[in-house]
Motif scaffolding. Structure first.
Motif, PDB file in Angstrom:
ATOM      1  N   TYR A  53     -24.478  -0.640  55.168  1.00 16.77           N
ATOM      2  CA  TYR A  53     -23.959  -1.114  56.409  1.00 16.77           C
ATOM      3  C   TYR A  53     -24.819  -0.567  57.790  1.00 16.77           C
ATOM      4  N   PHE A  54     -25.293   0.871  57.578  1.00 11.78           N
ATOM      5  CA  PHE A  54     -26.269   1.162  58.745  1.00 11.78           C
ATOM      6  C   PHE A  54     -27.281   0.422  58.696  1.00 11.78           C
ATOM      7  N   GLU A  55     -28.210   0.169  57.651  1.00 10.61           N
ATOM      8  CA  GLU A  55     -29.025  -0.512  57.418  1.00 10.61           C
ATOM      9  C   GLU A  55     -29.105  -2.208  58.151  1.00 10.61           C
ATOM     10  N   GLU A 108     -16.657   9.016  43.901  1.00  7.79           N
ATOM     11  CA  GLU A 108     -16.092   7.960  44.988  1.00  7.79           C
ATOM     12  C   GLU A 108     -16.884   8.183  46.369  1.00  7.79           C
ATOM     13  N   GLN A 109     -17.127   9.585  46.458  1.00 10.22           N
ATOM     14  CA  GLN A 109     -18.129   9.649  47.701  1.00 10.22           C
ATOM     15  C   GLN A 109     -19.422   9.375  47.733  1.00 10.22           C
ATOM     16  N   GLU A 110     -19.775   9.259  46.452  1.00 13.65           N
ATOM     17  CA  GLU A 110     -21.218   8.553  46.227  1.00 13.65           C
ATOM     18  C   GLU A 110     -21.246   7.151  46.589  1.00 13.65           C
ATOM     19  N   ASN A 111     -20.113   6.532  46.033  1.00 15.41           N
ATOM     20  CA  ASN A 111     -20.140   4.936  46.416  1.00 15.41           C
ATOM     21  C   ASN A 111     -19.798   4.830  48.001  1.00 15.41           C
ATOM     22  N   LYS A 124     -19.823   6.955  57.754  1.00 13.28           N
ATOM     23  CA  LYS A 124     -19.641   7.431  56.713  1.00 13.28           C
ATOM     24  C   LYS A 124     -18.240   8.008  56.748  1.00 13.28           C
ATOM     25  N   GLU A 125     -17.854   8.748  57.846  1.00 18.77           N
ATOM     26  CA  GLU A 125     -16.456   9.233  58.333  1.00 18.77           C
ATOM     27  C   GLU A 125     -15.598   7.964  58.156  1.00 18.77           C
ATOM     28  N   GLN A 175     -23.083   5.277  49.560  1.00 14.25           N
ATOM     29  CA  GLN A 175     -23.788   4.103  49.508  1.00 14.25           C
ATOM     30  C   GLN A 175     -23.480   2.836  50.233  1.00 14.25           C
ATOM     31  N   SER A 176     -22.303   2.581  50.423  1.00 16.47           N
ATOM     32  CA  SER A 176     -21.775   1.551  51.048  1.00 16.47           C
ATOM     33  C   SER A 176     -22.109   1.820  52.726  1.00 16.47           C
ATOM     34  N   ALA A 177     -22.091   3.052  53.188  1.00 11.82           N
ATOM     35  CA  ALA A 177     -22.109   3.540  54.511  1.00 11.82           C
ATOM     36  C   ALA A 177     -23.464   3.022  54.811  1.00 11.82           C
TER      37      ALA A 177
END
Length: 300
Positions: free
Chosen positions: A111-113, A100-103, A131-132, A106-108
């Motif tokens: 979004y950052f990009e 779950e943390q890996e996903n 990420k937080e 990846q989403s964070a």
């Protein structure tokens, strides 16, 4: 449902730089507040239009405020609810596993990009904060889903108990009839069993049995809107109890850094709202914020 307005210890909280609000003794940074603001801003503009921010409305306390202020109140309450659910996650031993943390990471990163392409720099928003934000919301959702399942399970157990009571009444009634007509019932069973033995067990019969079994084991859903009114009321009460348990001292009037909030305007475009956070990091702006805070305290 959950706004708290106690008007207490207004002068006791000294906010740090870029601290949007204080929850359970922990600072919530302006970057975090702005991430939550993205969805709320979009929802308001879809529902009311983009020109609403300086128009007047009524907030949860019955005060006449701008839509800009009302939205910020709602964002602060969203953050409070997420943080309280994360506290409850600790209490229940609910965690985020490695997959779950890996996903989430990846989403964070994605979004950052996207934010960097829109012109937001690391001075305005950091990957760590994003990420937080994703992790807290995911963990809060896991707790909320568990609460829903518990409420639904409790209702199902109550329904099962009522069904058992009805079934027992039927059994008792049948036993009385059997005592009165013992021999007749035995004969009927023998005839009935003979007929049953003549009926072939087809695939269609098996399907009907399977459908009947499935109807006894309905999966609990996680959509709040799909729950009954009484179940929704139960969830709201549980959340209210958790807010009282973990943040009973929360005061809308003093735990939100309103002078800092005044520098944030939802009238600008979404990307500009996030970019504007870089200006809030400027030391000159920080001095202005401190001056405004001191002035507000003196006036009050």
């Amino acid at each position: 449902y959950f706004f708290s307005h106690k008007k207490s210890d207004k002068n006791e909280i000294q906010f740090g730089e870029q601290e949007a609000m204080r929850l359970m003794g922990e600072p919530i940074r302006m970057e975090t507040f702005m991430l939550y603001s993205v969805d709320v801003k979009n929802v308001y503009e879809i529902q009311y239009g983009k020109d609403i921010w300086n128009q007047m409305t009524e907030d949860r306390f019955g005060n006449t405020v701008t839509y800009d202020i009302a939205a910020k109140e709602e964002i602060a309450e969203q953050i409070r609810m997420v943080q309280v659910l994360c506290k409850e996650a600790e209490n229940r031993g609910i965690t985020i596993n490695s997959a779950e943390q890996e996903n989430i990471d990846q989403s964070a990163n994605e979004y950052f990009e996207d934010l960097k392409k829109a012109g937001v720099t690391e001075e305005g928003m950091s990957l760590e904060i994003i990420k937080e934000y994703y992790s807290d919301n995911y963990l809060a959702e896991k707790v909320f889903s568990q609460l829903q399942q518990e409420v639904e399970q409790g209702k199902n157990e109550q329904d099962d108990m009522e069904q058992e009571e009805n079934t027992q009444e039927e059994i008792d009634h049948e036993e009385v009839e059997q005592e009165e007509n013992t021999q007749e019932v035995i004969d009927q069973k023998e005839v009935g069993q003979a007929k049953i033995n003549q009926v072939p067990v087809t695939d269609d019969t098996k399907l009907k049995v399977a459908e009947n079994n499935e109807s006894r084991n309905v999966e609990t859903g996680n959509n709040f809107d799909d729950m009954s009114e009484s179940e929704q009321h139960s969830i709201v009460q549980i959340i209210a109890d958790l807010l009282e348990k973990y943040s009973s001292d929360y005061d809308y009037s003093c735990h939100i850094n309103w002078p800092l909030m005044e520098l944030l305007s939802f009238e600008t475009e979404l990307e500009d709202v996030l970019v504007s956070n870089e200006e809030l990091n400027d030391p000159k702006e920080t001095d202005t914020i401190k001056d405004k805070t001191e002035d507000k305290i003196e006036n009050e």
